[in-house]
Design a protein around this motif. Structure first.
Motif, mmCIF file in Angstrom:
data_model
loop_
_atom_site.group_PDB
_atom_site.id
_atom_site.type_symbol
_atom_site.label_atom_id
_atom_site.label_comp_id
_atom_site.label_asym_id
_atom_site.label_seq_id
_atom_site.Cartn_x
_atom_site.Cartn_y
_atom_site.Cartn_z
ATOM 1 N N LEU A 1 -9.676 24.437 -14.749
ATOM 2 C CA LEU A 1 -10.662 23.897 -13.804
ATOM 3 C C LEU A 1 -10.051 23.642 -12.426
ATOM 4 N N TYR A 2 -8.717 23.839 -12.303
ATOM 5 C CA TYR A 2 -8.054 23.510 -11.046
ATOM 6 C C TYR A 2 -8.687 24.177 -9.829
ATOM 7 N N PRO A 3 -8.976 25.509 -9.890
ATOM 8 C CA PRO A 3 -9.564 26.120 -8.685
ATOM 9 C C PRO A 3 -10.903 25.494 -8.319
ATOM 10 N N VAL A 4 -11.687 25.139 -9.339
ATOM 11 C CA VAL A 4 -13.006 24.564 -9.053
ATOM 12 C C VAL A 4 -12.859 23.208 -8.385
ATOM 13 N N LEU A 5 -12.072 22.342 -9.010
ATOM 14 C CA LEU A 5 -11.968 20.993 -8.454
ATOM 15 C C LEU A 5 -11.272 21.019 -7.102
ATOM 16 N N LEU A 6 -10.319 21.948 -6.948
ATOM 17 C CA LEU A 6 -9.656 22.057 -5.649
ATOM 18 C C LEU A 6 -10.666 22.446 -4.574
ATOM 19 N N GLY A 7 -11.495 23.463 -4.898
ATOM 20 C CA GLY A 7 -12.488 23.913 -3.926
ATOM 21 C C GLY A 7 -13.424 22.791 -3.529
ATOM 22 N N GLY B 1 -2.540 28.730 0.604
ATOM 23 C CA GLY B 1 -3.291 29.768 1.303
ATOM 24 C C GLY B 1 -4.509 29.202 2.003
ATOM 25 N N ILE B 2 -5.316 28.477 1.261
ATOM 26 C CA ILE B 2 -6.567 27.977 1.845
ATOM 27 C C ILE B 2 -6.288 26.947 2.930
ATOM 28 N N VAL B 3 -5.529 25.918 2.562
ATOM 29 C CA VAL B 3 -5.384 24.779 3.469
ATOM 30 C C VAL B 3 -4.663 25.194 4.739
ATOM 31 N N THR B 4 -3.610 25.997 4.602
ATOM 32 C CA THR B 4 -2.874 26.418 5.793
ATOM 33 C C THR B 4 -3.757 27.254 6.705
ATOM 34 N N SER B 5 -4.478 28.211 6.118
ATOM 35 C CA SER B 5 -5.235 29.106 7.001
ATOM 36 C C SER B 5 -6.414 28.371 7.638
ATOM 37 N N VAL B 6 -7.074 27.491 6.863
ATOM 38 C CA VAL B 6 -8.179 26.738 7.464
ATOM 39 C C VAL B 6 -7.651 25.858 8.595
ATOM 40 N N GLY B 7 -6.541 25.161 8.324
ATOM 41 C CA GLY B 7 -5.977 24.287 9.344
ATOM 42 C C GLY B 7 -5.569 25.066 10.584
ATOM 43 N N LEU B 8 -4.925 26.203 10.378
ATOM 44 C CA LEU B 8 -4.453 27.013 11.508
ATOM 45 C C LEU B 8 -5.630 27.508 12.334
ATOM 46 N N THR B 9 -6.653 28.044 11.630
ATOM 47 C CA THR B 9 -7.835 28.537 12.342
ATOM 48 C C THR B 9 -8.464 27.422 13.164
ATOM 49 N N THR B 10 -8.608 26.261 12.521
ATOM 50 C CA THR B 10 -9.234 25.144 13.220
ATOM 51 C C THR B 10 -8.421 24.739 14.433
ATOM 52 N N MET B 11 -7.120 24.737 14.260
ATOM 53 C CA MET B 11 -6.252 24.305 15.361
ATOM 54 C C MET B 11 -6.410 25.218 16.573
ATOM 55 N N ILE B 12 -6.372 26.533 16.329
ATOM 56 C CA ILE B 12 -6.464 27.464 17.457
ATOM 57 C C ILE B 12 -7.870 27.452 18.046
ATOM 58 N N PHE B 13 -8.856 27.495 17.143
ATOM 59 C CA PHE B 13 -10.251 27.558 17.583
ATOM 60 C C PHE B 13 -10.615 26.325 18.409
ATOM 61 N N MET C 1 -3.064 21.824 8.436
ATOM 62 C CA MET C 1 -2.144 22.940 8.251
ATOM 63 C C MET C 1 -0.781 22.434 7.757
ATOM 64 N N LEU C 2 -0.287 21.367 8.365
ATOM 65 C CA LEU C 2 1.016 20.831 7.961
ATOM 66 C C LEU C 2 1.001 20.418 6.497
ATOM 67 N N LEU C 3 -0.100 19.751 6.080
ATOM 68 C CA LEU C 3 -0.175 19.357 4.677
ATOM 69 C C LEU C 3 -0.285 20.583 3.786
ATOM 70 N N GLY C 4 -0.925 21.637 4.320
ATOM 71 C CA GLY C 4 -1.082 22.859 3.543
ATOM 72 C C GLY C 4 0.233 23.566 3.273
ATOM 73 N N PHE C 5 1.227 23.354 4.129
ATOM 74 C CA PHE C 5 2.528 24.006 3.918
ATOM 75 C C PHE C 5 3.125 23.653 2.565
#
Lengths: 131, 946
Positions: free
Chosen positions: B209-215, B276-288, B316-320
């Motif tokens: 269930l990890y992917p579900v609860l993580l999402g 993968g998710i947290v870093t890319s979302v954070g990075l996108t948000t940061m630049i955008f 993003m930092l936490l996503g690392f």
């Protein structure tokens, strides 16, 4: 012919009549249908205590067998609540009629009989112009 | 115990303050802000008393059981992570309260403002020191609600309402996902206790269930922390008063998502999916966010997008999933809170003193408001990450971490993109300070008005800016121990060795930083040209997309609702009846014999006649339902036969009730019919009648068959024996039905009389408002259409009814008094009494009767319910449970020995309520009819006279 048969058929007939009337289009008929169904439901609830003749649930030292008092208590309040419900539905239909000029359950416009006491919208306009 | 009390007080203080402010809403602004400031300061003191031990490694906690069956405990715990956030919430909270005191006008609804603000503070504190996942969720939702109230504080502004709604929709929707995710997390980990969950990271990450609860959890965090593509609510939340923006939308609430990511780091982080998710979302948000911030003109909007960008960097930092990156995040949370809150307050000051927040109209303000300019410029420099300020150090740490992760397998990609984001950040920070304070004023009017505010207003941002500077100059001293402890708390492991300093020698991070600063300066230089290009590009408007998607959902939900739920009563009833019939048919499939083995009672010929009457009357009702007056006669025949049935089968109480209800019902229907159309045309088509008829017959046969099957079987074991045995000894009455009603099952009866009272009041409400509008017009146009006797109130009837009144009332009293032992009681007596009075209405007319009425029916209902409840509550005085009854025997001279039972008092309540409800319904109905008749008569005579 037993009492049980008479009661069961009476309940059945009341339910049939009630369902048929509840499905009609005018509010008053629906009220009548609900009334019939209420009779049937109260009788049915009462019948769940089974039919017992001559042993009312009035406690007495000398009496050993009684009819079941519990369904009676339930039905007693049910009868009063039925009145409350009927009254509410009647008034609701009256209000909806006054508000829309139609006593169709869904508020549809229906041709209003000239005999009726309440004239439709046109009569109102007439009153207004006269005033 | 002292710790428990401290923690509880810490959370409770803001809520108490919120309540106090709300109650004192008429007091002055000073009172409101003083309460709020005192609560924040008090919280800070409590927190300070805990700070030493917490940084030293202790984790004070306290638990109270709340709903143990759900695993919901009131657990509070404070670790360094919670401590840091609580410090921000209370510290910045205090400063914001001071700032808001000067920012808001004295005549604004400051009570509401500070109450909402304190509500928010309490909820936010709750999130960071909750030790139970479910408790955390409760506080989480509360912050969304408080934020809604605060954004929409200026209710008269459309954009405030829209912004509040959007924020609630996005963060509330994310909150729903979060609830799902957190409950799953608790189930997978086997506990809702956060400390326990944190220790079971391996189990959680290994679960299918990890992917579900993580999402789900990430959805909650990303919406709250305004991560791309859920960022759009934050700029619209800027419609809030500036102190709110400074508090909620920069320093605290939007960091709740970051907090939760940090809190659950040991459980969730470390997997490829997470990184993968947290870093890319954070990075996108940061630049955008940084890019958009470059081209905004509203000061608060610039700051909003910059906040989005900075939050992206934290995510993003936490996503690392690296401990050193967590360290950078912890430090940057502190830095960001300091400089961003200071900047928001500066923006508030600029708006307050110049009347505008449009950067295109401002400029050169350094001359007019030097203090504000100094504060804001230093804060912006920290935001840009310029040395020697705090922002520089955390940005260095961030850039230092980026080469450790290869995005898409390219080791240079992440550093390059992070540098791009940093470049934009430098760009908008420089533009903010530069365009606002240096150069020449772009417009004369705002500049002419501009001046520094009083000390009270700039004190708070100044303090924050001093902190931002000191975080750069003496980082180890100021933030070293806390940052280390927080990092350890986030990662659940001892913090890595670290040294916070401005100069670490020439390394990659410094080079990237230099590139960013140079690039940012370039952006500022070329800003005009870039802005033109940006405005030429047609970019999707998030708000319009949000509204379009809502409109889309709205439209389809409506369509689906209409498809499933047709607004036709006839069709709904048909479907309901059909479903019930099918269920019964399905139940019959279970088998068993139709007729049971109970010995039957042979019927008498009289009974057969009554049965035939009932059948005939029912048939007549159905067949003749268009002639409404005749139908009433048939209906009363049925009611009579039903009463006789009760008489025959040992139910005297029911018979009495049925017969009196019958009278009242017929009266009611008569009155209603007077106003309803009497002989309407036929409506149903023949096929429809056949269809309904078949369904009706099927239903009737089935119910009759069930009744038969039941009646021919012996009943199962009944609880009647208990009631029969205890009625006299325990309830003090021999009429077991009445004892059940007022004693054994008195709670049911209480509910039922309340329902009846509500029905009566509902009828009153429905009829009372018929004097106006379309209903009023129809009523005025009503003309009497029934032939009636020329004498409205026949003398004989009037005279007879007046004699009957006391007699009937005597019967009612008699029925009431003997009810406990013989057939009768409150219900029946009330109906009989009602009939007695209704006869007066019938005979003498509404006006005559109404004038002689002493007590209103509303009061009767109220007193009835209150009497019944007071009787029940009275039992508490004697240490018994609700509605326990008692009775005793007394004797009086002449009258002799008699019994008094407390149940009698309860029955009085029943009597009053039933009497009141029945009278209210019928009297109100006849009142309407009388009014209509009068209005018509008045019109008629008027018309005749003319």
């Amino acid at each position: 012919m037993s009492y049980e048969f008479l009661l069961a058929t009476a309940i059945g007939v009341l339910v049939a009549g009630g369902i048929f009337l509840a499905l009609r289009a005018r509010t008053f008929q629906v009220v009548l249908g609900l009334t019939l169904i209420s009779y049937a439901v109260n009788l049915f609830l009462f019948a769940s205590g089974r039919l017992v003749v001559g042993r009312p649930p009035i406690w007495d030292k000398s009496v050993s067998a009684y009819t079941d008092p519990l369904p009676q208590a339930l039905v007693l309040t049910a009868i009063v609540i039925t009145f409350g419900m009927t009254a509410f539905v009647v008034i609701l239909s009256l209000r909806s009629f006054l508000e829309t000029g139609s006593d169709h359950v869904d508020g549809d416009k229906v041709p209003c009989d000239a005999q009726d006491g309440l004239a439709d919208r046109r009569a109102d306009d007439h009153e207004d112009t006269r005033a | 115990m002292a710790i428990a009390l401290t923690l509880l007080t810490l959370v409770a203080l803001p809520f108490v303050a919120a309540l106090a402010t709300a109650l004192l809403h008429q007091a002055t602004r000073a009172v409101h802000s003083a309460i709020a400031a005192a609560a924040s300061a008090g919280g800070l003191v409590l927190l300070a008393s805990l700070a030493g031990p917490v940084i030293g490694g202790e984790i004070p906690f306290a638990t109270w059981q709340w709903v143990p069956s759900l695993g919901l405990d009131l657990t509070l715990m404070i670790d360094p992570l919670g401590l840091m956030f609580a410090g921000l919430i209370l510290g910045i909270g205090l400063l914001v309260v001071i700032f808001a005191h000067f920012y808001l006008d004295a005549d604004e609804a400051t009570g509401r403002f500070f109450a909402s603000l304190m509500l928010f503070q309490g909820a936010m504190l709750g999130i960071v020191i909750a030790g139970n996942v479910l408790l955390l969720l409760v506080f989480w939702e509360m912050t969304s609600l408080a934020s809604f109230l605060l954004i929409g504080f200026w209710q008269h502004r459309a954009e405030a309402r829209q912004g509040a709604r959007m924020a609630l929709a996005v963060t509330g929707g994310g909150g729903l996902a979060l609830i799902g995710g957190m409950v799953l997390l608790g189930l997978v980990a086997g506990s809702f206790d956060i400390a326990t969950i944190l220790a079971r990271g391996d189990i959680v990450r290994a679960s299918p269930l990890y992917p579900v609860l993580l999402g789900l959890i990430l959805l909650g965090c990303f919406t709250k922390s305004a991560q791309f593509p859920f960022h759009f609510w934050l700029p619209h939340a800027m419609a809030a008063p500036t102190p709110v923006s400074a508090y909620l939308h920069s320093a605290t609430m939007v960091k709740a998502g970051v907090f939760l990511l940090a809190r659950l780091w040991p459980v969730l982080a470390g997997t490829e999916l997470y990184t993968g998710i947290v870093t890319s979302v954070g990075l996108t948000t940061m630049i955008f966010g940084a890019l958009v911030a470059l081209f905004r003109h509203d000061l608060k909007s610039i700051l909003a997008y910059s906040t989005i960008s900075q939050l992206g960097m934290l995510v993003m930092l936490l996503g690392f999933s690296l401990e050193t990156a967590a360290l950078a995040a912890a430090l940057h949370i502190l830095n960001h809170a300091a400089f961003k809150a200071a900047l928001f307050m500066s923006a508030g000051i600029v708006e307050h003193e110049t009347g505008t927040r449009d950067i295109r109209r401002l400029g050169g303000l350094a001359k007019a408001m030097p203090m504000t300019a100094l504060i804001a410029t230093l804060a912006a420099a920290s935001m840009a990450g310029l040395p020697p300020l705090g922002g520089f150090i955390s940005k260095e740490l961030m850039l230092y971490e980026t080469p450790k992760l290869a995005l898409l397998g390219l080791p240079w990609l992440l550093p390059a993109l992070a540098t791009l984001g940093a470049t934009f950040s430098v760009g908008y920070s420089l533009r903010l300070a530069g365009h606002l304070f240096s150069g020449r004023p772009r417009e004369a009017e705002p500049f002419a008005r501009a001046h520094d505010p009083g000390f009270g207003m700039w004190a708070a941002p100044a303090l924050l800016t001093v902190l931002a500077v000191l975080l750069g100059l003496i980082p180890m001293l100021l933030a070293g121990p806390l940052t280390g402890a927080v990092t350890a708390a986030i990662t659940g492991a001892p913090a890595p060795a670290f040294d916070l300093a401005l100069w670490h020698g020439l390394n990659l991070a410094l080079i990237l930083s230099l590139i960013a600063v140079a690039g940012g300066a370039l952006l500022l230089w070329q800003h005009k040209r870039l802005l033109a290009a940006w405005e030429r590009a047609s970019l999707p408007d998030a708000k319009r997309m949000f509204e379009a998607s809502f409109a889309f959902a709205d439209k389809w939900v409506r369509k689906a609702t209409v498809a499933v739920h047709t607004p036709s009563l006839q069709r709904m009833l048909l479907a309901s009846f059909a479903v019930i019939v099918l269920l019964v048919i399905d139940g019959i499939q279970a088998g068993g014999s139709f007729t049971g083995t109970r010995s039957l009672l042979p019927a008498s010929p009289l009974a057969f006649i009554a049965w035939a009457l009932l059948i005939a009357a029912t048939a007549a009702v159905v067949n003749d339902s268009h002639n409404r007056l005749r139908v009433l006669i048939y209906i009363s025949v049925i009611g009579l036969v039903v009463s006789l049935t009760f008489v025959q089968f040992s139910a005297p109480d029911l018979a009495l009730t049925q017969i009196s209800v019958e009278v009242v019902t017929i009266l009611l229907l008569l009155l209603a019919l007077n106003l309803l159309p009497k002989s309407p045309p036929l409506l149903s088509s023949a096929p429809r009648k056949w269809r309904d008829g078949m369904l009706a017959v099927t239903g009737g046969v089935l119910v009759g068959g069930i009744a038969w099957a039941m009646l021919t079987r012996d009943p199962g074991p009944s609880i009647a024996a208990y009631h029969l045995a205890n009625a006299k000894s325990g309830g003090g009455g021999t009429n077991v039905v009445n004892v059940i009603l007022v004693d054994f099952r008195a709670f049911d009866t209480l509910g039922e009389i309340i329902v009846l009272g509500i029905a009566g009041l509902g009828i009153f409400a429905l009829l009372d408002s018929t004097a106006t509008g379309a209903a009023g017009a129809r009523l005025r146009a009503w003309r009497e259409d029934m032939p009636h006797s020329p004498e409205r109130h026949p003398l004989m009837l009037v005279a007879a009814s007046r004699i009957v009144l006391p007699l009937t009332l005597t019967v009612a009293i008699y029925l009431f008094l003997r009810g406990h032992n013989q057939p009768g009681g409150g219900f029946i007596a009330a109906l009989v009494a009602a009939i007695a009075f209704l006869v007066q209405y019938l005979a003498a007319g509404f006006d005559w009767s109404d004038r002689r009425k002493r007590i209103g029916e509303h009061q009767l209902i109220a007193w009835g319910v209150l009497t019944a409840m007071a009787t029940g509550l009275g039992a508490f005085l004697f240490g018994s449970s609700f509605l326990t009854s008692t009775f005793g025997y007394f004797s009086l001279p002449l009258i002799g020995k008699f019994e008094l039972a407390s149940a009698m008092l309860f029955d009085t309540g029943v009597f009053l309520t039933v009497f009141g409800a029945v009278m209210l319904a019928l009297a109100q109905l006849s009142h309407i009819a009388a009014r209509a008749a009068r209005a018509h008569a008045a019109q008629h005579s008027e018309g005749g006279g003319a």
